[in-house]
Design a protein around this motif. Structure first.
Motif, PDB file in Angstrom:
ATOM      1  N   THR A  32       0.831  -1.209   0.000  1.00  0.00           N
ATOM      2  CA  THR A  32       0.000   0.000   0.000  1.00  0.00           C
ATOM      3  C   THR A  32       0.868   1.262   0.000  1.00  0.00           C
ATOM      4  N   ALA A  35       2.326   1.518  -3.533  1.00  0.00           N
ATOM      5  CA  ALA A  35       1.293   1.913  -4.497  1.00  0.00           C
ATOM      6  C   ALA A  35       0.906   3.379  -4.312  1.00  0.00           C
ATOM      7  N   ALA A  50      -8.563   2.488  -4.556  1.00  0.00           N
ATOM      8  CA  ALA A  50      -7.857   1.540  -5.434  1.00  0.00           C
ATOM      9  C   ALA A  50      -6.571   1.048  -4.763  1.00  0.00           C
ATOM     10  N   VAL A  51      -5.877   1.947  -4.069  1.00  0.00           N
ATOM     11  CA  VAL A  51      -4.684   1.538  -3.317  1.00  0.00           C
ATOM     12  C   VAL A  51      -5.080   0.526  -2.250  1.00  0.00           C
ATOM     13  N   THR A  54      -5.866  -2.817  -3.764  1.00  0.00           N
ATOM     14  CA  THR A  54      -4.613  -3.479  -4.142  1.00  0.00           C
ATOM     15  C   THR A  54      -4.023  -4.183  -2.923  1.00  0.00           C
ATOM     16  N   SER A  57      -6.139  -7.220  -1.960  1.00  0.00           N
ATOM     17  CA  SER A  57      -5.923  -8.393  -2.822  1.00  0.00           C
ATOM     18  C   SER A  57      -4.635  -9.114  -2.433  1.00  0.00           C
TER      19      SER A  57
END
Length: 192
Positions: A32, A35, A50-51, A54, A57
């Protein structure tokens, strides 16, 4: 097994609680932070959400990887122990299968699998939640660092208590490791 017994068994697997939680916090924090810094440094408008996704996931993949890795490793160890016990008892290979000893070994295998995977997954939420909930990038970064710092201190205290070593020493070790990983990840991500 009732819920109280299950929780007691979970915390008896302190090495997997520690490994999984530390993996979840630090690996996902690294992703994180990298990103977020890549997005900021490159001027690409990647949202905090979105970070966060990511990082989440990565947390899911890490949790599954650690769970199945523990399953494979612990199953091999328990099988070896069972076969060695059969040798010492002068039994044929497989004679202890489906006995109470075998059932207890299987329980340990599945408990280690769950504990390592679940702890990894839960640890991954610490650095992810600020990015999922906070729109401002700098506020999310600060909140993530503070949350990770608090979680690492708590993990250090837990490990110090389990190992009966200095709570302060263990907490400082864990925080230093976390800080080192965080700085490296942020610098690598910001260098683009």
């Amino acid at each position: 097994m009732n819920i109280k017994e299950f929780i007691e068994e979970y915390f008896k697997m302190s090495r997997y609680v520690a490994l999984g939680t530390l993996d979840g916090i630090l690996a996902v924090m690294a992703v994180t932070l990298a990103a977020a810094s890549v997005s900021t440094a490159s001027g690409v408008g990647i949202s905090n959400f979105a970070v966060g996704l990511t990082g989440l996931s990565v947390g899911i993949a890490l949790g599954m990887s650690n769970a199945f890795g523990s399953f494979i490793g612990e199953r091999a160890e328990e099988s070896r122990t069972l076969r060695e016990l059969e040798e010492k008892m002068m039994l044929n290979e497989g004679e202890l299968d489906d006995t109470l000893i075998h059932q207890q070994a299987k329980k340990r295998v599945y408990m280690s699998m769950f504990t390592h995977g679940f702890s990894s997954f839960m640890g991954s939420f610490v650095p992810v939640l600020p990015f999922l909930l906070i729109v401002d990038r700098m506020t999310a970064l600060i909140a993530t660092l503070v949350a990770c710092f608090i979680a690492l201190i708590s993990l250090g205290i837990y490990l110090g208590k389990v190992s009966r070593e200095s709570l302060l020493k263990t907490a400082v070790e864990i925080v230093v490791i976390g800080a080192l990983i965080g700085i490296i990840s942020f610098l690598i991500g910001g260098s683009h």
